[in-house]
Every structure is written in structure tokens, then in C-alpha cells.
Design a protein around this motif. Sequence first.
Motif, PDB file in Angstrom:
ATOM      1  N   ARG A  27      -0.810  36.357  17.630  1.00 21.14           N
ATOM      2  CA  ARG A  27      -1.779  35.635  16.785  1.00 21.14           C
ATOM      3  C   ARG A  27      -3.129  36.410  16.530  1.00 21.14           C
ATOM      4  NH1 ARG A  27      -1.966  30.220  15.294  1.00 21.14           N
ATOM      5  NH2 ARG A  27      -4.134  29.549  14.458  1.00 21.14           N
ATOM      6  N   LEU A  28      -3.350  36.953  17.746  1.00 19.57           N
ATOM      7  CA  LEU A  28      -4.615  37.731  17.861  1.00 19.57           C
ATOM      8  C   LEU A  28      -4.274  39.178  17.158  1.00 19.57           C
ATOM      9  CD1 LEU A  28      -7.373  38.280  19.126  1.00 19.57           C
ATOM     10  CD2 LEU A  28      -6.470  39.317  20.862  1.00 19.57           C
ATOM     11  N   SER A  29      -3.243  39.604  17.061  1.00 21.41           N
ATOM     12  CA  SER A  29      -2.800  40.722  16.579  1.00 21.41           C
ATOM     13  C   SER A  29      -2.607  40.660  15.168  1.00 21.41           C
ATOM     14  CB  SER A  29      -1.459  41.641  17.028  1.00 21.41           C
ATOM     15  OG  SER A  29      -0.441  40.609  16.483  1.00 21.41           O
ATOM     16  N   LEU A  30      -2.362  39.544  14.634  1.00 18.82           N
ATOM     17  CA  LEU A  30      -2.300  39.441  12.961  1.00 18.82           C
ATOM     18  C   LEU A  30      -3.943  39.128  12.463  1.00 18.82           C
ATOM     19  CD1 LEU A  30      -0.592  38.711  10.392  1.00 18.82           C
ATOM     20  CD2 LEU A  30      -0.735  36.333  11.274  1.00 18.82           C
ATOM     21  N   LEU A  31      -4.684  38.466  13.477  1.00 17.22           N
ATOM     22  CA  LEU A  31      -6.032  38.251  12.987  1.00 17.22           C
ATOM     23  C   LEU A  31      -6.738  39.539  12.937  1.00 17.22           C
ATOM     24  CD1 LEU A  31      -6.750  34.894  14.640  1.00 17.22           C
ATOM     25  CD2 LEU A  31      -6.114  35.230  12.486  1.00 17.22           C
ATOM     26  N   LEU A  32      -6.461  40.598  14.007  1.00 19.78           N
ATOM     27  CA  LEU A  32      -7.072  41.807  13.984  1.00 19.78           C
ATOM     28  C   LEU A  32      -6.586  42.735  12.684  1.00 19.78           C
ATOM     29  CD1 LEU A  32      -8.718  43.607  15.623  1.00 19.78           C
ATOM     30  CD2 LEU A  32      -6.746  44.524  16.754  1.00 19.78           C
ATOM     31  N   ILE A  33      -5.350  42.462  12.408  1.00 19.11           N
ATOM     32  CA  ILE A  33      -4.844  43.287  11.298  1.00 19.11           C
ATOM     33  C   ILE A  33      -5.561  42.807   9.856  1.00 19.11           C
ATOM     34  CG2 ILE A  33      -2.758  43.724   9.925  1.00 19.11           C
ATOM     35  CD1 ILE A  33      -1.239  43.563  12.537  1.00 19.11           C
ATOM     36  N   ARG A  82      -7.988  21.334  11.923  1.00 14.93           N
ATOM     37  CA  ARG A  82      -6.689  21.756  11.973  1.00 14.93           C
ATOM     38  C   ARG A  82      -6.697  23.414  11.414  1.00 14.93           C
ATOM     39  NH1 ARG A  82      -1.890  22.680   9.024  1.00 14.93           N
ATOM     40  NH2 ARG A  82      -3.174  21.877   7.173  1.00 14.93           N
ATOM     41  N   GLN A  83      -7.053  24.269  12.674  1.00 15.10           N
ATOM     42  CA  GLN A  83      -7.136  25.389  11.903  1.00 15.10           C
ATOM     43  C   GLN A  83      -5.924  26.221  11.674  1.00 15.10           C
ATOM     44  OE1 GLN A  83      -9.809  27.532  11.545  1.00 15.10           O
ATOM     45  NE2 GLN A  83     -11.292  25.937  11.719  1.00 15.10           N
ATOM     46  N   ALA A  84      -5.380  26.144  10.421  1.00 22.29           N
ATOM     47  CA  ALA A  84      -4.278  26.957  10.056  1.00 22.29           C
ATOM     48  C   ALA A  84      -4.429  28.343  10.336  1.00 22.29           C
ATOM     49  CB  ALA A  84      -3.674  26.496   8.800  1.00 22.29           C
ATOM     50  N   LEU A  85      -3.182  29.174  10.528  1.00 25.14           N
ATOM     51  CA  LEU A  85      -3.044  30.365  10.793  1.00 25.14           C
ATOM     52  C   LEU A  85      -3.765  31.272   9.501  1.00 25.14           C
ATOM     53  CD1 LEU A  85      -2.641  32.969  12.553  1.00 25.14           C
ATOM     54  CD2 LEU A  85      -0.282  32.890  11.921  1.00 25.14           C
ATOM     55  N   TRP A  86      -3.207  30.750   8.426  1.00 25.96           N
ATOM     56  CA  TRP A  86      -3.419  31.629   7.215  1.00 25.96           C
ATOM     57  C   TRP A  86      -4.847  31.296   6.667  1.00 25.96           C
ATOM     58  CZ3 TRP A  86      -5.323  29.194   2.685  1.00 25.96           C
ATOM     59  CH2 TRP A  86      -5.348  28.137   2.579  1.00 25.96           C
ATOM     60  N   VAL A  87      -5.509  30.166   7.205  1.00 22.28           N
ATOM     61  CA  VAL A  87      -6.949  30.137   6.876  1.00 22.28           C
ATOM     62  C   VAL A  87      -7.637  30.929   7.881  1.00 22.28           C
ATOM     63  CG1 VAL A  87      -8.805  28.359   6.939  1.00 22.28           C
ATOM     64  CG2 VAL A  87      -6.645  27.687   6.371  1.00 22.28           C
ATOM     65  N   GLU A  88      -7.519  31.204   9.150  1.00 19.07           N
ATOM     66  CA  GLU A  88      -8.147  31.944   9.804  1.00 19.07           C
ATOM     67  C   GLU A  88      -8.023  33.579   9.576  1.00 19.07           C
ATOM     68  OE1 GLU A  88      -7.584  31.605  14.205  1.00 19.07           O
ATOM     69  OE2 GLU A  88      -7.191  29.331  13.961  1.00 19.07           O
ATOM     70  N   SER A  89      -6.930  33.781   9.061  1.00 23.09           N
ATOM     71  CA  SER A  89      -6.638  35.214   8.640  1.00 23.09           C
ATOM     72  C   SER A  89      -7.305  35.454   7.372  1.00 23.09           C
ATOM     73  CB  SER A  89      -5.268  35.494   8.431  1.00 23.09           C
ATOM     74  OG  SER A  89      -4.488  34.737   7.519  1.00 23.09           O
ATOM     75  N   LEU A  90      -7.612  34.456   6.459  1.00 23.10           N
ATOM     76  CA  LEU A  90      -8.043  34.753   5.229  1.00 23.10           C
ATOM     77  C   LEU A  90      -9.778  34.957   5.673  1.00 23.10           C
ATOM     78  CD1 LEU A  90      -7.850  34.469   2.247  1.00 23.10           C
ATOM     79  CD2 LEU A  90      -8.543  32.248   2.285  1.00 23.10           C
ATOM     80  N   ASN A  91     -10.289  34.037   6.524  1.00 21.06           N
ATOM     81  CA  ASN A  91     -11.392  34.119   6.879  1.00 21.06           C
ATOM     82  C   ASN A  91     -11.766  35.598   7.689  1.00 21.06           C
ATOM     83  OD1 ASN A  91     -14.170  33.157   7.275  1.00 21.06           O
ATOM     84  ND2 ASN A  91     -14.034  32.864   9.332  1.00 21.06           N
ATOM     85  N   LEU A  92     -11.183  36.079   8.405  1.00 21.43           N
ATOM     86  CA  LEU A  92     -11.188  37.308   8.887  1.00 21.43           C
ATOM     87  C   LEU A  92     -11.177  38.533   7.864  1.00 21.43           C
ATOM     88  CD1 LEU A  92      -9.905  36.990  12.490  1.00 21.43           C
ATOM     89  CD2 LEU A  92     -12.331  37.180  11.898  1.00 21.43           C
ATOM     90  N   LEU A  93     -10.307  38.360   7.044  1.00 20.54           N
ATOM     91  CA  LEU A  93     -10.301  39.159   5.907  1.00 20.54           C
ATOM     92  C   LEU A  93     -11.299  39.383   5.190  1.00 20.54           C
ATOM     93  CD1 LEU A  93      -7.225  40.494   3.975  1.00 20.54           C
ATOM     94  CD2 LEU A  93      -8.843  39.107   2.577  1.00 20.54           C
ATOM     95  N   LYS A  94     -12.297  38.082   4.837  1.00 19.88           N
ATOM     96  CA  LYS A  94     -13.424  37.906   4.214  1.00 19.88           C
ATOM     97  C   LYS A  94     -14.454  38.836   5.199  1.00 19.88           C
ATOM     98  CE  LYS A  94     -15.751  34.782   4.980  1.00 19.88           C
ATOM     99  NZ  LYS A  94     -16.806  33.680   5.335  1.00 19.88           N
TER     100      LYS A  94
END
Length: 110
Positions: A27-33, A82-94
Amino acid sequence: MQNTRLNNLFEAIAKSLGQWFLNPWRRLSLLLISFLFGFFLGTAISTIAGQRGTLDIMVAGFLVALTEITSRIFYSRSFLARQALWVESLNLLKVGFIYSMFVEAFKLGS
């Protein structure tokens, strides 16, 4: 939806990916990517939009609207519980995108 083979296949793939990303390191690696891809997008968009110089205001308005929509999705109360993974990755992309825009602005000295 109807219970077709394609629908069952997509559901099985989504379920297995969801189980795969329960691991904290994955999960952390996906968020970092996502963050690094947002940084890349910010650099790429700023150089592409700056080449012609005719649509700078329209591109800037569109990008501000996209970042505000993303912030609205991430900080709404329904997703807060409920923090979904796609919402967290979208926020980190932003976040990566906005950070890249600041870095590009400092490079230009404006």
C-alpha cells in the motif's frame, strides 16, 4: 448488473487486488508511486503548456478545477470514515502535482 462471466472476472480481479494491497508495504509503495507520478505529471504539463503560451489561462483554470475536485472528494465527510485506497492515491497524486508546480515556479523565478 447481470451476472456474466466478464462481470465475475472483474469482480474476482478487484477482490484479489484488494486483498493484495492490504499489505502495508504494498500500500505504501502504491501511494509513493502515485506521489511520484503526480510530480512527473506536474513537470510534464508545465513544460507542454508553456511551449505554445496561447492557452496558459485555460490550462491553469482546468488544472485548478481538477485539484479542487480532488480535494472535495478526499475531504468530504463520507470518505473521511472509510479511506479507500483509490481516494488516498488520488490525493497523493494531487499533492505531488501541486508540489511539482511549486518547484517549477521556483525554477522560473516567478
